[in-house]
Write an enzyme that holds these catalytic residues in place. Sequence first.
Site, short mmCIF file in Angstrom:
data_model
loop_
_atom_site.label_atom_id
_atom_site.label_comp_id
_atom_site.label_asym_id
_atom_site.label_seq_id
_atom_site.Cartn_x
_atom_site.Cartn_y
_atom_site.Cartn_z
N LYS A 1 -3.29 -4.96 -5.73
CA LYS A 1 -2.26 -3.97 -6.07
C LYS A 1 -0.98 -4.33 -5.32
CE LYS A 1 -2.58 0.76 -6.77
NZ LYS A 1 -2.24 1.00 -8.17
N1 PMP Z 1 -4.46 -0.69 -13.85
C1 PMP Z 1 -3.29 -0.62 -13.17
C2 PMP Z 1 -2.22 -1.58 -13.49
C3 PMP Z 1 -3.11 0.36 -12.19
O1 PMP Z 1 -1.95 0.45 -11.52
C4 PMP Z 1 -4.15 1.29 -11.94
C5 PMP Z 1 -3.96 2.37 -10.92
N2 PMP Z 1 -4.32 1.94 -9.64
C6 PMP Z 1 -5.34 1.16 -12.67
C7 PMP Z 1 -5.46 0.16 -13.61
C8 PMP Z 1 -6.50 2.09 -12.41
O2 PMP Z 1 -7.03 1.83 -11.14
P1 PMP Z 1 -7.79 2.95 -10.31
O3 PMP Z 1 -8.81 3.53 -11.21
O4 PMP Z 1 -8.40 2.22 -9.16
O5 PMP Z 1 -6.78 3.95 -9.89
#
Ligand code: PMP
Length: 300
Positions: free
Chosen positions: A154
């Site tokens: 991220k």
């Molecule tokens: N894809 C992207 C690009 C994101 O930013 C997120 C949010 N973190 C997700 C998927 C979903 O991830 P998570 O379920 O861990 O929040």
Amino acid sequence: MKELNKIWLDGEFVNWQSSKIHILNHSLHYGSAVFEGIRAYKTKKGSAIFRLPEHIDRLFYSASCMGMKIPFSKEEIREAILKLVKINKEDKCYIRPLVFFGYGKMGLNPKGALVKTAIINWPWGAYLGEGKPIRTVISKYTRPHPKSTIMNAKISGTYSNSILASLEAQKAKVEEAILLDFQGFIAEGPGENIFMVKNRKIFTPPKGTILPGITRDSVIKIAKNYKISVEEKKITTQEIKTADEVFFTGTAVEICPIGKIDKTIINKGEIGEITKKIKNTYQKIVCGEEKKYLEWLTFV
Ligand code: PMP
């Protein structure tokens, strides 16, 4: 936004308004920060954080991808998050750990730049749709090629792609965008993973060109426990538009039904049966009402 009392910055709780940084922060210029999005929920036993260890692991992984050594242990970050939620007295909130290169060094090679760590929380309601199916468009922007960045980290800079797609959705007067991968298959939303249901089977794009979300992992486990088949496979635009149900998953968005993709209405624009079942179960899990999944919660 509603301001809370404290922000955790480099090991100390500082007043919300005193958490200032210098304009020459490396990460502000180059997107060289990494972050997490976590949610805490109100339960009968007080505030509980959903899948906290997994989020902390991903934060440290993302930081290592950026060549950052976080000057705190995972345990210290965990304790700081729990303390912050407690002292800000906001049982139901969104939590944003952020690790960034600070002031003192410019230029693209961050070697020697100061690593700064912050944790902020704030109340954040429904991210999209308020539980109702949302409208989407397929974006003209593709998700970054997996060889142009590290897709399972991220990294703030990668989010310029998400912001462009979100602006496009806004221009099209719909709630969210869907991005394709570099080969033209469905990838994910700007901040969400995507699922479709066809003939009572669930499909979602495989890892590689997406951020493999913690909610995505939770949904796969919930579905499997219901004995609903889940397959990770490449999905075409044609396939998703003819699906019985489509939904987004993510920490911010939770489980969000999609009622329209471009001009195509999905499931008469209504939430589908399997989406509803998973969404309801997810809501119960995060509020501590599903015994089987209590291990996913860290009580504050
Ligand atoms: N894809 C992207 C690009 C994101 O930013 C997120 C949010 N973190 C997700 C998927 C979903 O991830 P998570 O379920 O861990 O929040």
